[in-house]
Design an enzyme around this catalytic site. Structure first.
Site, PDB file in Angstrom:
ATOM      1  N   GLU A 246      14.981 -15.193  -0.030  1.00 49.62           N
ATOM      2  CA  GLU A 246      15.392 -16.265   0.861  1.00 49.62           C
ATOM      3  C   GLU A 246      14.388 -17.419   0.859  1.00 49.62           C
ATOM      4  O   GLU A 246      14.708 -18.529   1.301  1.00 49.62           O
ATOM      5  CB  GLU A 246      15.514 -15.743   2.297  1.00 49.62           C
ATOM      6  CG  GLU A 246      16.599 -14.695   2.511  1.00 49.62           C
ATOM      7  CD  GLU A 246      16.517 -14.099   3.905  1.00 49.62           C
ATOM      8  OE1 GLU A 246      15.721 -14.623   4.738  1.00 49.62           O
ATOM      9  OE2 GLU A 246      17.218 -13.113   4.170  1.00 49.62           O
TER      10      GLU A 246
ATOM     11  N   ASP B 133       0.836  -1.198   0.000  1.00 47.61           N
ATOM     12  CA  ASP B 133       0.000   0.000   0.000  1.00 47.61           C
ATOM     13  C   ASP B 133       0.873   1.252   0.000  1.00 47.61           C
ATOM     14  O   ASP B 133       1.885   1.329   0.713  1.00 47.61           O
ATOM     15  CB  ASP B 133      -0.885  -0.020   1.253  1.00 47.61           C
ATOM     16  CG  ASP B 133      -1.860   1.126   1.305  1.00 47.61           C
ATOM     17  OD1 ASP B 133      -2.707   1.216   0.391  1.00 47.61           O
ATOM     18  OD2 ASP B 133      -1.792   1.935   2.256  1.00 47.61           O
TER      19      ASP B 133
END
Length: 560
Positions: free
Chosen positions: A275, A226
């Protein structure tokens, strides 16, 4: 002969689930769920996570690839959950973390991915950091995590600068200090209940990287960010020197939006995301002056996608559409990111209503317009959008052809911008009315206890129940389009279109053995018959090597 405007569903054997595909996000169709308005499982009038979970099979059958959930975090709900008090908790109105876990697991079991909203520009004023910052008074280290400043004027009675809130009024609110005296001011680009974080402070970055890992460990497949363009403010928070600042938004780089410093934040975030296995993604809500600046957010070491607001704001006009399509594809090509296409979301008037009104009125409209015209154009616009290379976003209920509810009584409105006067139009409630599932009932199948915003009496005939299995219905048009798109991997792939010669007001392009023709005019046009009709948003008339395409209609052909 008369050509029906639906097509048989794609062969199931040709359909692969999202989980089976690499780079799934490059051509994914992502469905936005506004949780409070999707499905209510406990009859309290408010949608919830268990309600969403119960309707996941519907979304699988619709043919979307992923579900984006608007915020469901713990929040006082001053701005419908975009004021977050605890980023690691589910608000009780939506359920709890176990409900979130079950939803994610069920979605994955159905071949759907889950993208959650993240709100990093600001928190709630009930966030523990902010409450402590106010309670501890001037000099509190917690105040450095937000933008606290002394005021101007003899007694500090004036805001620190001239910035205006997106929701209207000043972008600053003065606090009352612990001793009861008027004190410092804090920055809020939106409502006063939404203080902006200071992203220059390392604790803010540390916290959000931890939040990312929390939800990635829960199994989410990505984040919609956002106000992705708003995190970093210009050094010194300089005056803008203009009033009516909202008129400048989207036209200029502002000292509080689209600052170059945001990109370092996203490079750090990308390292965290990478990751994790499973091709997790970031999607930016970035309002920028140009698509070229939007492309900065999706460079290879930053985010994966960014909403194409230039496309969303384009009128139903062939010339304008071709310009924004070309510019979008050209801007995304150098950074290797897919284009995105979107027609509606929870912040703008639904496109079935925008296109029902005269052009040039913007994305927040207060009049119903010609609803039959709006629906016809909306259906055609959807087929055009789904024929373009890249990823497409669908807002809940648009597959039902829902219009905006433009006549909500003032006393039921909840959009904070509505109550602040000079900010956004404040009529976003109209696109947030709970969607109808059945023809009858206290809330047309939304739940057993009514709905938090009143639904029109016409909702029943637009419901899933009323349209399911009905040839020519908007729901079945979407299902057919999404089935065809999934069965033809080349449809969302690539980064270009081959434009074909077409009459004035008509868009025609080829992509391999696929041809799309969109008639944006108010009159029928005659085009070549390019092959076998796959799908059309209106009824065609074919005569040998020519086809009459009605006004405001899009056609898909295959030449194979």
């Amino acid at each position: 002969m008369s050509q029906q405007h639906t097509a048989a569903p794609a062969d199931d054997s040709a359909v692969a689930t999202v989980a089976d595909r690499r780079d799934w996000w490059r051509d994914a169709v992502i469905y936005q769920v506004y949780p409070r308005s999707f499905a209510d499982s406990n009859g309290d009038g408010m949608g919830d996570l268990e309600g969403v979970r119960s309707r996941l099979p519907y979304l699988r059958d619709l043919g979307v690839d992923a579900v984006w959930l608007s915020p469901f975090y713990a929040s006082p709900q001053a701005d419908a959950g975009y004021d977050v008090a605890d980023y690691r908790a589910v608000d009780p109105m939506f359920g709890n973390l176990l409900d979130a876990d079950a939803l994610i697991r069920d979605a994955h079991g159905l071949g759907l991915r889950i993208i959650v909203d993240l709100v990093p520009n600001h928190s709630s004023d009930q966030h523990e950091w902010f409450k402590r910052a106010v309670a501890e008074g001037p000099g509190s280290p917690l105040r450095e995590r937000y933008h606290f400043r002394p005021g101007k004027g003899k007694h500090g009675e004036l805001p620190p600068n001239d910035w205006e809130s997106i929701f209207g009024g000043p972008a600053w609110t003065r606090v009352t200090e612990p001793d009861g005296t008027p004190g410092e001011w804090y920055l809020h680009l939106f409502a006063p209940e939404q203080p902006d974080f200071n992203w220059e402070h390392p604790a803010v970055g540390d916290e959000f990287r931890s939040i990312l890992r929390f939800w990635l460990d829960m199994g989410v497949d990505g984040f919609r960010i956002d106000v992705a363009h708003g995190l970093v403010k210009a050094d010194g928070l300089p005056d803008l020197g203009s009033h009516d600042q909202l008129k400048l938004l989207g036209n200029d780089v502002m000292p509080f939006f689209d600052q170059d410093g945001v990109h370092e934040v996203y490079r750090q975030w990308r390292k965290v995301l990478d990751e994790y296995a499973g091709e997790r993604i970031f999607v930016a809500e970035a309002w920028t002056p140009t698509v070229e600046r939007t492309a900065n957010y999706v460079r290879p070491d930053e985010l994966h996608q960014a909403f194409n607001f230039q496309y969303l704001g384009t009128d139903w006009d062939a010339g304008q559409l071709r310009t924004v399509i070309d510019r979008t594809l050209e801007a995304m090509r150098p950074v290797g990111a897919p284009a995105t296409w979107v027609l509606s979301n929870h912040d703008v008037t639904r496109h079935a209503t925008r296109f029902a009104n005269p052009p040039g009125l913007g994305t927040q409209i207060r009049t119903a317009g010609d609803r039959a015209l709006g629906l016809r154009r909306a259906r055609a616009a959807t087929l055009l959008m789904l024929a373009l290379p890249g990823s497409a976003y669908v807002y809940q209920g648009e597959e039902l052809g829902l219009p905006d509810v433009v006549d909500l009584p003032d006393e039921v409105r909840q959009d904070p911008a509505y109550f602040r006067g000079a900010g956004q139009d404040g009529f976003r409630d109209g696109c947030r009315v709970p969607i109808p599932w059945t023809r009858t009932g206290s809330s047309y199948g939304f739940g057993s206890g009514g709905s938090w915003l009143p639904q029109p009496t016409t909702w029943g005939e637009l419901s899933v129940e009323a349209q399911q299995g009905v040839p020519g219905s908007t729901l079945e048009l979407y299902r057919s389009a999404l089935g065809i798109r999934r069965s033809r991997p080349d449809l969302g792939a690539g980064d270009s279109v081959q434009w074909l010669r077409a009459p004035e007001g008509v868009l025609a392009f080829r992509r391999g053995d696929f041809v799309c023709v969109a008639n944006t005019t108010g009159e029928s046009v005659t085009t070549p018959t390019y092959g076998r009709v796959l799908l059309a948003s209106g009824e065609l008339t074919e005569a040998g090597d020519e086809t009459k395409v009605p006004a405001d209609t899009t056609v898909w052909w295959t030449t194979a």
